[in-house]
Design a protein around this motif. Structure first.
Motif, PDB file in Angstrom:
ATOM      1  N   UNK A  12       0.848  -1.180   0.000  1.00  0.00           N
ATOM      2  CA  UNK A  12       0.000   0.000   0.000  1.00  0.00           C
ATOM      3  C   UNK A  12       0.881   1.227   0.000  1.00  0.00           C
ATOM      4  N   UNK A  13       0.315   2.344  -0.443  1.00  0.00           N
ATOM      5  CA  UNK A  13       1.026   3.616  -0.465  1.00  0.00           C
ATOM      6  C   UNK A  13       0.680   4.408   0.783  1.00  0.00           C
ATOM      7  N   UNK A  14       1.692   5.098   1.316  1.00  0.00           N
ATOM      8  CA  UNK A  14       1.428   5.953   2.461  1.00  0.00           C
ATOM      9  C   UNK A  14       2.592   6.856   2.705  1.00  0.00           C
ATOM     10  N   UNK A  15       2.308   8.153   2.913  1.00  0.00           N
ATOM     11  CA  UNK A  15       3.368   9.106   3.237  1.00  0.00           C
ATOM     12  C   UNK A  15       4.426   9.209   2.177  1.00  0.00           C
ATOM     13  N   UNK A  16       4.069   8.890   0.917  1.00  0.00           N
ATOM     14  CA  UNK A  16       5.054   9.035  -0.164  1.00  0.00           C
ATOM     15  C   UNK A  16       6.043   7.899  -0.220  1.00  0.00           C
ATOM     16  N   UNK A  17       5.863   6.846   0.579  1.00  0.00           N
ATOM     17  CA  UNK A  17       6.781   5.722   0.555  1.00  0.00           C
ATOM     18  C   UNK A  17       5.977   4.433   0.423  1.00  0.00           C
ATOM     19  N   UNK A 197      12.857  -4.547  -5.407  1.00  0.00           N
ATOM     20  CA  UNK A 197      13.680  -4.917  -6.554  1.00  0.00           C
ATOM     21  C   UNK A 197      13.068  -4.416  -7.856  1.00  0.00           C
ATOM     22  N   UNK A 198      11.745  -4.469  -7.953  1.00  0.00           N
ATOM     23  CA  UNK A 198      11.078  -3.992  -9.157  1.00  0.00           C
ATOM     24  C   UNK A 198      11.101  -2.467  -9.218  1.00  0.00           C
ATOM     25  N   UNK A 199      10.937  -1.812  -8.076  1.00  0.00           N
ATOM     26  CA  UNK A 199      11.015  -0.350  -8.045  1.00  0.00           C
ATOM     27  C   UNK A 199      12.385   0.138  -8.511  1.00  0.00           C
ATOM     28  N   UNK A 200      13.435  -0.535  -8.071  1.00  0.00           N
ATOM     29  CA  UNK A 200      14.782  -0.141  -8.486  1.00  0.00           C
ATOM     30  C   UNK A 200      14.961  -0.307  -9.986  1.00  0.00           C
ATOM     31  N   UNK A 221      11.768   4.540  -2.378  1.00  0.00           N
ATOM     32  CA  UNK A 221      10.884   3.481  -1.916  1.00  0.00           C
ATOM     33  C   UNK A 221      11.595   2.129  -1.908  1.00  0.00           C
ATOM     34  N   UNK A 222      12.427   1.893  -2.928  1.00  0.00           N
ATOM     35  CA  UNK A 222      13.163   0.627  -2.986  1.00  0.00           C
ATOM     36  C   UNK A 222      14.100   0.483  -1.792  1.00  0.00           C
ATOM     37  N   UNK A 223      14.830   1.552  -1.466  1.00  0.00           N
ATOM     38  CA  UNK A 223      15.748   1.501  -0.330  1.00  0.00           C
ATOM     39  C   UNK A 223      14.988   1.288   0.976  1.00  0.00           C
ATOM     40  N   UNK A 224      13.824   1.931   1.113  1.00  0.00           N
ATOM     41  CA  UNK A 224      13.030   1.777   2.336  1.00  0.00           C
ATOM     42  C   UNK A 224      12.522   0.354   2.502  1.00  0.00           C
TER      43      UNK A 224
END
Length: 486
Positions: A12-17, A197-200, A221-224
């Motif tokens: 889910x999306x939240x707070x931009x991350x 991994x997909x975000x990166x 987001x990937x790093x988080x």
């Protein structure tokens, strides 16, 4: 459903991350589990062994820590000695060799990887997507993108829903300059899988299309959401590189330092620190950062950057040492089947024989006409005094309509200098200004040249306005035409 095709954890999306929910559960087999009072303590499950962590990373195609890779390689070597018909272990071993070679810049691992992966195919050829994917990863690491495309497409045909094949296809298509196919592969990947991994991977495609803010958000987001320190460090390094390309020195340095803190073997981040520290005027620290990076991962690119830093400081002898190292590492890479013609061509264009650079890079373009090769070949042609031909390749590298959507200060600089050579002074001024606007620190050598060229060009004046023909466009030689505006 096979393991590598299972649905990912809820997202889910939240707070931009991107927030990834984890579900913990337990199952009791064979009756009721009874705990004595002294045993009723909540203990954290032990962390997986380094080899197990590396195995998970290698199978998923994400960065793995070097100690874990070494442990995994030792385990799989022992396994295939005892069970030479274990096709899966051969495939994992070969793919681990690829990652070890990439992380250490030691091409000696690549022939071992190829032997292991081909053995896996020999033992179990039909439907062996793991070995086919490993051969695609090997070809990408060697910068043999045509072979990578063939192996990855074979892996996709064997198991179309195996999501780890699609990042390999994206790398291969990008290396061949087929941006449309790369985007299509990303679209398919996004339908099959979500997660860090997909975000990166998506971030890399966004960056190549000039969507830098989208790329930065995806990497954040990937790093988080990364599952292991080495994986998170790799995504932070890419965030640092993206910040550096935008000229954001302090942000880039922060990303690079955090990457090295998480994974001391993250040599790309150490080289990144060298770039940023040099741009900040912290020369001694920059030199040390480059030396550490080269000691652990002697990439020709790092040797070129360090040599140019020495050259900018007036240390010609020290620069020549690095240039000799670059040539030596290119020869070693070739022995392992790896292609370092791109960096060698750029080196020859600026510090060696420009005609040699043209010959090497033209052959590279014929093999795999990617955007980076177009830029390098255009620059080599310029350095060889062939500006008219050079401009065609510079346009490929920088025109979004031709695939060159990435916003790159070096690419804009190269095009501006080439346009200056053909007396297209308006476009030259515009592209040189763009290079310095994108990243005012992009090179310790070429930034000075860009500023000097701009000073020589001066500001536009009324005298620069062309005479108009019947259609209202300039007719004087070297002045803008319709193609300069559209």
């Amino acid at each position: 459903m096979e393991n590598d095709e299972e649905a990912p954890a809820p997202v889910r999306r939240g707070g931009g991350r991107l927030l990834i929910a984890s579900v913990a559960g337990c199952a009791v087999l064979g009756g009721v589990l009874m705990l004595l009072p002294s045993e009723r303590t909540h203990t954290r499950a032990p962390a997986p062994a380094p080899g197990a962590q590396a195995h998970s990373a290698v199978v998923a195609g994400v960065p793995a820590a070097l100690p874990g890779l070494a442990a995994l390689i030792g385990e799989r070597e022992a396994r295939v000695r005892a069970h030479p018909e274990d096709a899966g272990s051969w495939a994992v071993l070969g793919t681990a060799y690829v990652e070890q070679g990439r992380r250490t810049a030691d091409p000696a691992y690549y022939p071992r990887a190829e032997a292991a992966l081909r053995t896996s195919l020999k033992v179990r050829g039909k439907g062996n997507a793991e070995a086919l994917g490993g051969l695609a990863a090997l070809s990408n690491a060697r910068r043999d993108f045509r072979a990578a495309k063939a192996w990855a497409e074979a892996a996709r045909a064997a198991r179309p829903r195996r999501w780890t094949t699609y990042p390999l296809l994206i790398d291969a298509y990008t290396g061949l300059g087929d941006q449309q196919a790369a985007r299509a592969a990303l679209d398919r990947l996004l339908k099959l899988r979500s997660g860090p991994d997909v975000l990166a991977r998506a971030a890399a495609v966004y960056r190549d299309r000039g969507r830098r803010e989208d790329a930065a958000a995806a990497l954040s987001d990937a790093a988080a959401g990364a599952r292991a320190p080495a994986e998170r460090a790799a995504y932070l390094e890419r965030s640092g590189q993206l910040a550096w390309e935008r000229g954001e020195r302090e942000d880039a340095l922060r990303y690079f330092r955090e990457a090295v803190r998480l994974d001391p073997d993250q040599r790309a981040a150490q080289a990144g620190q060298g770039r940023v520290l040099a741009a900040l005027g912290r020369t001694t620290e920059a030199l040390n950062a480059y030396r550490v990076a080269l000691a652990g991962q002697p990439c020709p690119q790092y040797a070129l950057e360090l040599g140019e830093l020495y050259e900018s400081l007036g240390l010609g002898q020290a620069a020549r040492v690095q240039y000799d190292l670059l040539r030596a590492r290119v020869r070693v890479a070739a022995e392992g089947g790896a292609d370092e013609e791109l960096v060698l061509g750029l080196f020859e264009a600026d510090h060696g024989d420009a005609s040699v650079a043209v010959r090497r890079l033209r052959a590279e373009w014929d093999r795999q006409p990617g955007i980076a090769v177009a830029d390098a070949l255009g620059w080599a042609l310029h350095r060889a005094g062939r500006d008219e031909e050079a401009l065609r390749f510079a346009a490929v590298a920088t025109d979004q309509a031709k695939g060159g959507g990435v916003r790159s200060a070096p690419y804009a600089y190269h095009r501006g200098m080439i346009e200056r050579g053909v007396q297209r002074y308006g476009p030259a001024r515009r592209h040189l200004q763009e290079a310095l606007r994108i990243n005012p620190y992009f090179s310790p050598v070429h930034v000075r040249t860009a500023r000097a060229a701009l000073a020589e060009l001066g500001e536009p004046s009324v005298a620069d306005v062309p005479a108009m023909d019947a259609e209202g466009w300039g007719t004087a030689a070297g002045l803008p035409s319709l193609s300069d505006f559209w």
